[in-house]
Each structure stands twice: as structure tokens, then as C-alpha cells.
Design a protein around this motif. Structure first.
Motif, mmCIF file in Angstrom:
data_model
loop_
_atom_site.group_PDB
_atom_site.id
_atom_site.type_symbol
_atom_site.label_atom_id
_atom_site.label_comp_id
_atom_site.label_asym_id
_atom_site.label_seq_id
_atom_site.Cartn_x
_atom_site.Cartn_y
_atom_site.Cartn_z
ATOM 1 N N UNK A 86 3.884 12.477 -21.193
ATOM 2 C CA UNK A 86 4.547 12.196 -19.973
ATOM 3 C C UNK A 86 4.808 13.266 -18.996
ATOM 4 N N UNK A 87 4.444 13.133 -17.750
ATOM 5 C CA UNK A 87 4.391 14.099 -16.663
ATOM 6 C C UNK A 87 5.370 13.776 -15.717
ATOM 7 N N UNK A 88 5.553 12.682 -15.247
ATOM 8 C CA UNK A 88 6.554 12.569 -14.130
ATOM 9 C C UNK A 88 7.016 10.961 -13.929
ATOM 10 N N UNK A 89 8.282 10.948 -13.534
ATOM 11 C CA UNK A 89 8.611 9.644 -12.614
ATOM 12 C C UNK A 89 8.901 9.719 -11.305
ATOM 13 N N UNK A 90 8.246 8.991 -10.513
ATOM 14 C CA UNK A 90 8.244 8.993 -9.082
ATOM 15 C C UNK A 90 9.137 7.813 -8.711
ATOM 16 N N UNK A 133 0.755 -1.175 -0.145
ATOM 17 C CA UNK A 133 0.115 0.082 -0.021
ATOM 18 C C UNK A 133 0.688 1.059 0.096
ATOM 19 N N UNK A 134 1.996 1.340 0.581
ATOM 20 C CA UNK A 134 2.783 2.475 0.902
ATOM 21 C C UNK A 134 3.354 3.069 -0.736
ATOM 22 N N UNK A 135 3.418 1.885 -1.499
ATOM 23 C CA UNK A 135 3.863 2.521 -2.962
ATOM 24 C C UNK A 135 2.863 3.262 -3.488
ATOM 25 N N UNK A 136 1.418 2.738 -3.430
ATOM 26 C CA UNK A 136 0.338 3.421 -4.145
ATOM 27 C C UNK A 136 -0.016 4.821 -3.542
ATOM 28 N N UNK A 137 0.279 4.795 -2.053
ATOM 29 C CA UNK A 137 0.017 6.027 -1.455
ATOM 30 C C UNK A 137 1.215 7.192 -1.999
ATOM 31 N N UNK A 138 2.373 6.531 -2.537
ATOM 32 C CA UNK A 138 3.291 7.561 -2.849
ATOM 33 C C UNK A 138 2.740 8.021 -4.266
ATOM 34 N N UNK A 139 2.299 7.515 -4.908
ATOM 35 C CA UNK A 139 1.758 8.050 -6.254
ATOM 36 C C UNK A 139 0.641 9.083 -5.860
ATOM 37 N N UNK A 188 10.614 12.966 -9.118
ATOM 38 C CA UNK A 188 10.039 13.100 -7.836
ATOM 39 C C UNK A 188 10.646 11.735 -6.956
ATOM 40 N N UNK A 189 10.748 11.851 -5.756
ATOM 41 C CA UNK A 189 11.213 10.681 -5.093
ATOM 42 C C UNK A 189 10.202 10.529 -3.877
#
Length: 191
Positions: free
Chosen positions: A143-147, A20-26, A184-185
Motif C-alpha cells: 500500500x503506497x498512497x491514498x489520494x 477524466x479529471x479524476x484519472x488525471x489526478x491519479x 495526497x489530495x
């Protein structure tokens, strides 16, 4: 730290559950409240649950049922479906990658074709390094972002962490204003 090979024996239609944390990061950077999201490789709905909790209406599909039923059993890569395309304005998923990311490329191409809104794919961190994928990133006005995820995803139960780095690749809606893509990170503590 180097990326090492996993000792995990792969199986067809294997279940890779996104923590879940990975989806919350998005969704910290790209909110989904009010959107209708198609989760096209839904697995056991871990990603879909986070999206719903964030205010999205989520339609789920996958090639097979694991522990939870989907709105549709279908292969996203098929050109035609026995199931009508779900009504959606976003596609967010962790697609299968395939050898050399070939299946992931097909998933991205079809998602951008089938969705005029937000598209986000959880892929390997080096996905954008391939020159055969520049049409999806460098040369794509959507293309908007790479997280980049600074923590590794643990795909399977147990004490070991993942053996590969991952990132979200995000495309904006077809009619949205264009601006240069951002880097982004995010990690577990950020989500």
C-alpha cells in the motif's frame, strides 16, 4: 457538507463513468507512460482514454459492452476466464463497490493477486475505515498512497454533483522499495 442519499435508481451492471479529471489526478502522482494497464471495469473507456493519452498501453474489459467495445467481455471476479488474462504490469480501474464495499474488496484482493505492479482503485473515501479491509491498507506492505479527491465526481449527465466522496487507493509493485504510505489530495483544478 454532509453526504446525502442519491435519488438515482440503481440497476445491475449500471454504468458509472469516471470523469477524466479524476484519472488525471491519479497519474499526476503515479505516471503510467510505458506501462501496460488493464482497465478491468472499462465502461465507456473514459478512464482508458486518459491513461492512453498519458502514454500507457491499455487493455480493456468489462462484464458487458456499453457504447464502446472492449478487448474482452469478462467478469474480473470470476476465478477462471474463457479469455486468457491480458498481459499487463498495472491494473487501474473504478470497480463496482457492492453493499458495504464487499465487491470492491474482492476486486482489490484479486487485482493484487493478478498484478505484481502498480494497482490503483477508485473507491469511496471511507474505504480504508473498515477493520475488515486493514489487510489491504494498514497491514499491506504494497500500500503506497491514498489520494483524496477534494471535488466530487459527477457520475451521470446533468447539473447535480455526486453525493459521496472518493479517493484513489494505490499499491506499489511487489518488488518495489517500501516506504510508509502517503496521503495526497487532488481536485479538478490540480488535474
Amino acid at each position: 457538507m454532509t453526504v446525502g442519499a442519491s435519488n438515482y435508481a440503481r440497476q445491475q451492471n449500471d454504468l458509472y463513468q469516471t470523469e477524466p479529471w479524476a484519472t488525471r489526478a491519479l497519474i499526476k502522482h503515479f505516471p503510467v507512460a510505458g506501462k501496460t494497464v488493464w482497465e478491468a471495469a472499462a465502461g465507456n473507456h473514459l478512464m482508458a482514454d486518459v491513461l492512453r493519452d498519458a502514454g500507457a498501453d491499455v487493455v480493456t474489459s468489462d462484464v458487458e459492452t456499453y457504447d464502446r467495445r472492449h478487448d474482452a467481455i469478462m467478469d474480473f471476479l470470476e476465478p477462471r476466464f474463457s479469455y486468457r488474462l491480458p498481459k499487463h504490469n498495472s491494473i487501474i480501474t473504478n470497480p463496482p463497490y457492492g453493499r458495504g464495499n464487499r465487491i470492491a474488496v474482492k476486486f482489490c484482493n484479486l487485482a493484487l493477486e493478478r498484478c505484481d505492479g502498480l494497482v490503483a482503485m477508485l473507491l469511496t473515501a471511507k474505504f480504508d475505515f473498515g477493520k475488515t479491509r486493514l489487510h489491504l491498507t494498514r497491514d499491506n506492505p504494497r500500500f503506497a498512497a491514498k489520494i483524496a479527491l477534494v471535488d466530487r465526481i459527477q457520475w451521470f449527465p446533468g447539473d447535480s454533483t455526486g453525493t459521496e466522496d472518493h479517493a484513489w487507493y494505490v499499491w506499489r509493485g511487489a518488488g518495489d522499495a517500501t516506504s510508509p504510505p502517503v496521503m495526497l489530495y487532488a481536485g479538478k483544478e490540480d488535474a
